[in-house]
Design a protein around this motif. Structure first.
Motif, mmCIF file in Angstrom:
data_model
loop_
_atom_site.group_PDB
_atom_site.id
_atom_site.type_symbol
_atom_site.label_atom_id
_atom_site.label_comp_id
_atom_site.label_asym_id
_atom_site.label_seq_id
_atom_site.Cartn_x
_atom_site.Cartn_y
_atom_site.Cartn_z
ATOM 1 N N LEU A 102 -33.456 18.327 0.269
ATOM 2 C CA LEU A 102 -34.249 18.163 1.477
ATOM 3 C C LEU A 102 -33.314 17.868 2.642
ATOM 4 N N SER A 103 -33.352 18.723 3.654
ATOM 5 C CA SER A 103 -32.570 18.447 4.861
ATOM 6 C C SER A 103 -33.306 17.430 5.714
ATOM 7 N N VAL A 104 -32.554 16.480 6.261
ATOM 8 C CA VAL A 104 -33.156 15.382 7.025
ATOM 9 C C VAL A 104 -32.466 15.276 8.384
ATOM 10 N N ILE A 151 -41.548 18.900 7.839
ATOM 11 C CA ILE A 151 -42.469 17.805 8.145
ATOM 12 C C ILE A 151 -41.863 16.979 9.278
ATOM 13 N N LEU A 152 -42.695 16.617 10.249
ATOM 14 C CA LEU A 152 -42.285 15.711 11.320
ATOM 15 C C LEU A 152 -43.072 14.408 11.188
ATOM 16 N N GLY A 206 -41.624 30.802 14.684
ATOM 17 C CA GLY A 206 -42.317 31.189 13.457
ATOM 18 C C GLY A 206 -42.087 30.219 12.314
ATOM 19 N N MET A 207 -41.899 28.963 12.641
ATOM 20 C CA MET A 207 -41.637 27.929 11.640
ATOM 21 C C MET A 207 -42.865 27.040 11.488
ATOM 22 N N GLN A 208 -43.207 26.680 10.284
ATOM 23 C CA GLN A 208 -44.361 25.827 10.025
ATOM 24 C C GLN A 208 -43.922 24.364 10.074
ATOM 25 N N LEU A 209 -44.588 23.598 10.950
ATOM 26 C CA LEU A 209 -44.226 22.191 11.120
ATOM 27 C C LEU A 209 -45.472 21.336 10.931
ATOM 28 N N HIS A 210 -45.449 20.454 9.941
ATOM 29 C CA HIS A 210 -46.559 19.555 9.648
ATOM 30 C C HIS A 210 -46.277 18.206 10.304
ATOM 31 N N HIS A 211 -47.174 17.777 11.200
ATOM 32 C CA HIS A 211 -46.931 16.554 11.964
ATOM 33 C C HIS A 211 -47.792 15.413 11.447
ATOM 34 N N TYR A 212 -47.163 14.242 11.224
ATOM 35 C CA TYR A 212 -47.866 13.040 10.768
ATOM 36 C C TYR A 212 -47.391 11.830 11.562
ATOM 37 N N TYR A 213 -48.288 10.841 11.661
ATOM 38 C CA TYR A 213 -47.934 9.539 12.222
ATOM 39 C C TYR A 213 -47.695 8.580 11.065
ATOM 40 N N GLY A 214 -46.580 7.870 11.109
ATOM 41 C CA GLY A 214 -46.242 6.950 10.032
ATOM 42 C C GLY A 214 -46.305 5.505 10.476
ATOM 43 N N ALA A 215 -46.397 4.613 9.521
ATOM 44 C CA ALA A 215 -46.423 3.180 9.805
ATOM 45 C C ALA A 215 -45.057 2.715 10.316
ATOM 46 N N SER A 216 -45.014 1.468 10.795
ATOM 47 C CA SER A 216 -43.767 0.927 11.331
ATOM 48 C C SER A 216 -43.164 -0.152 10.451
ATOM 49 N N LEU A 217 -43.796 -0.448 9.318
ATOM 50 C CA LEU A 217 -43.317 -1.516 8.444
ATOM 51 C C LEU A 217 -43.343 -1.066 6.989
ATOM 52 N N HIS A 274 -46.781 18.495 0.899
ATOM 53 C CA HIS A 274 -46.084 19.729 1.275
ATOM 54 C C HIS A 274 -44.844 19.920 0.400
ATOM 55 N N PRO A 275 -45.048 20.228 -0.865
ATOM 56 C CA PRO A 275 -43.910 20.359 -1.781
ATOM 57 C C PRO A 275 -42.969 21.511 -1.421
ATOM 58 N N GLN A 276 -43.448 22.466 -0.608
ATOM 59 C CA GLN A 276 -42.595 23.590 -0.233
ATOM 60 C C GLN A 276 -41.754 23.305 1.013
ATOM 61 N N ALA A 277 -42.023 22.195 1.677
ATOM 62 C CA ALA A 277 -41.240 21.854 2.866
ATOM 63 C C ALA A 277 -39.805 21.551 2.470
ATOM 64 N N THR A 278 -38.867 22.129 3.204
ATOM 65 C CA THR A 278 -37.447 21.944 2.890
ATOM 66 C C THR A 278 -36.719 21.087 3.924
ATOM 67 N N GLY A 279 -37.454 20.683 4.977
ATOM 68 C CA GLY A 279 -36.842 19.869 6.019
ATOM 69 C C GLY A 279 -37.738 18.712 6.412
ATOM 70 N N LEU A 280 -37.133 17.615 6.858
ATOM 71 C CA LEU A 280 -37.865 16.424 7.269
ATOM 72 C C LEU A 280 -37.282 15.936 8.591
ATOM 73 N N LEU A 281 -38.141 15.851 9.619
ATOM 74 C CA LEU A 281 -37.749 15.340 10.923
ATOM 75 C C LEU A 281 -38.385 13.972 11.133
ATOM 76 N N LEU A 282 -37.616 13.033 11.657
ATOM 77 C CA LEU A 282 -38.090 11.654 11.785
ATOM 78 C C LEU A 282 -37.955 11.160 13.215
ATOM 79 N N ASN A 283 -39.085 10.910 13.867
ATOM 80 C CA ASN A 283 -39.100 10.209 15.150
ATOM 81 C C ASN A 283 -39.747 8.849 14.913
#
Length: 341
Positions: free
Chosen positions: A269-271, A180-181, A211-222, A237-246
């Protein structure tokens, strides 16, 4: 010695209109503003004796235009401000922090009155309305953030596309195939925060190549909104094993979210985030991250600006410097746990 009345007469406008055109306190058409500015240039007018003196001498002040916006996490912005002000002080300059909502008017006023020797701009948008004013200013400027058109300006930024690719490669390299991003809010994108989509697009493209599945979301700032967002993304996405944070607010909120979910990083969960080392230390974040290099970028912008202010590179081509991403490894990325049978 020219007065505001002289400026108004030469420009063919009223005294009040001339004053408003120079101060930026009211909306004045670009045609009228140009007439007033041409009159100012012709007459050599400066608003007061102090300003007249400043017109022929250094002020030893750098103006830092930084807007504190509700859709961005303010503590992250402070790292850039610190980088600018620290390096300016080391080079013998004071920093004037300008957070006025009407950035073009503030920049025009400071330039016209010769209150500062140069400008550093933060919160630079894709089509930033301050840039045309800066290009016309008598003083040089430097940007922290890459606009669509950097012509005539020195620009310093993180290489966000390279950062996005690196983040995906780090997860894929140890075996993650679904992640997840979480990016900054959509408000940031709509007002021109191109760094959000530059990183996200590059990350998505690299994930597809691998060949990697990446789910992209926009998150709040507060808080508490970003905490709620993180729970929702992870639930989807309970099967997601990684979390990317921008999204720095998401990074700051994540330790609490993981505790509430009884999940640990990296065991469950890898972060991997994108924030500065100073930010990580401020919030005691245990997550690996691409260093946003806020302090470095601030220092680079000031160094380039001071060199131009001192006249040694006025005729040199302007630079667009994109800092290659580096990884601060804090041990939050590892191979995903094998699925239970």
């Amino acid at each position: 010695m020219a007065t505001i009345g002289d400026v108004a007469r030469v420009a063919g406008v009223s005294r009040s209109t001339a004053s408003y055109a120079l101060s930026g306190k009211r909306s004045i058409s670009s045609a009228v503003r140009k007439k007033v500015q041409d009159a100012v240039d012709e007459l050599g007018y400066t608003p007061n004796a102090g300003a007249r003196a400043l017109a022929t001498a250094e002020t030893k002040i750098i103006a830092l235009l930084a807007r504190f916006l509700s859709d961005e996490f303010a503590p992250a912005m402070l790292q850039y401000i610190q980088g600018v002000s620290n390096r300016a002080r080391e080079l013998g300059y004071d920093t004037l922090l300008v957070s006025e909502a009407d950035g073009p008017a503030a920049l025009r006023r400071l330039s016209t009155t010769r209150m500062v020797d140069g400008f550093v701009l933060l919160n630079v948008g894709e089509s930033d309305e301050r840039l045309d004013v800066l290009r016309q200013a008598a003083q040089p400027g430097a940007l922290i953030g890459l606009p669509a058109d950097p012509e005539g300006l020195d620009v310093f930024d993180l290489d966000f596309p390279a950062s996005g690719r690196l983040m995906v490669e780090q997860l894929h390299g140890v075996g993650h195939r679904e992640a997840i991003l979480v990016s900054q809010s959509e408000h940031v994108v709509r007002r021109g925060g191109a760094y959000v989509w530059r990183l996200a697009n590059a990350a998505q493209e690299r994930a597809e190549e691998l060949g990697m599945q990446l789910h992209h979301y926009y998150g709040a700032s507060l808080q508490p909104e970003i905490g709620t967002d993180l729970h929702r993304f992870l639930d989807r996405h309970p099967q997601a094993t990684g979390l990317l944070l921008n999204n720095e607010a998401a990074a700051a909120a994540l330790p609490t979210v993981l505790r509430e979910r009884e999940v640990s990083a990296p065991a469950d969960l890898s972060v991997l985030g994108r924030f500065s080392d100073e930010f990580a230390r401020t919030f005691s974040l245990p997550f690996s991250a691409v260093d946003s290099a806020a302090m470095t970028l601030g220092r680079q912008a000031v160094e380039a600006l001071v060199t131009r202010m001192q006249g040694s590179t006025k005729a040199e081509p302007h630079v667009v410097s994109l800092l290659p991403p580096t990884l601060d490894d804090r041990g939050s990325v590892t191979a995903p746990r094998a699925p239970s049978r």
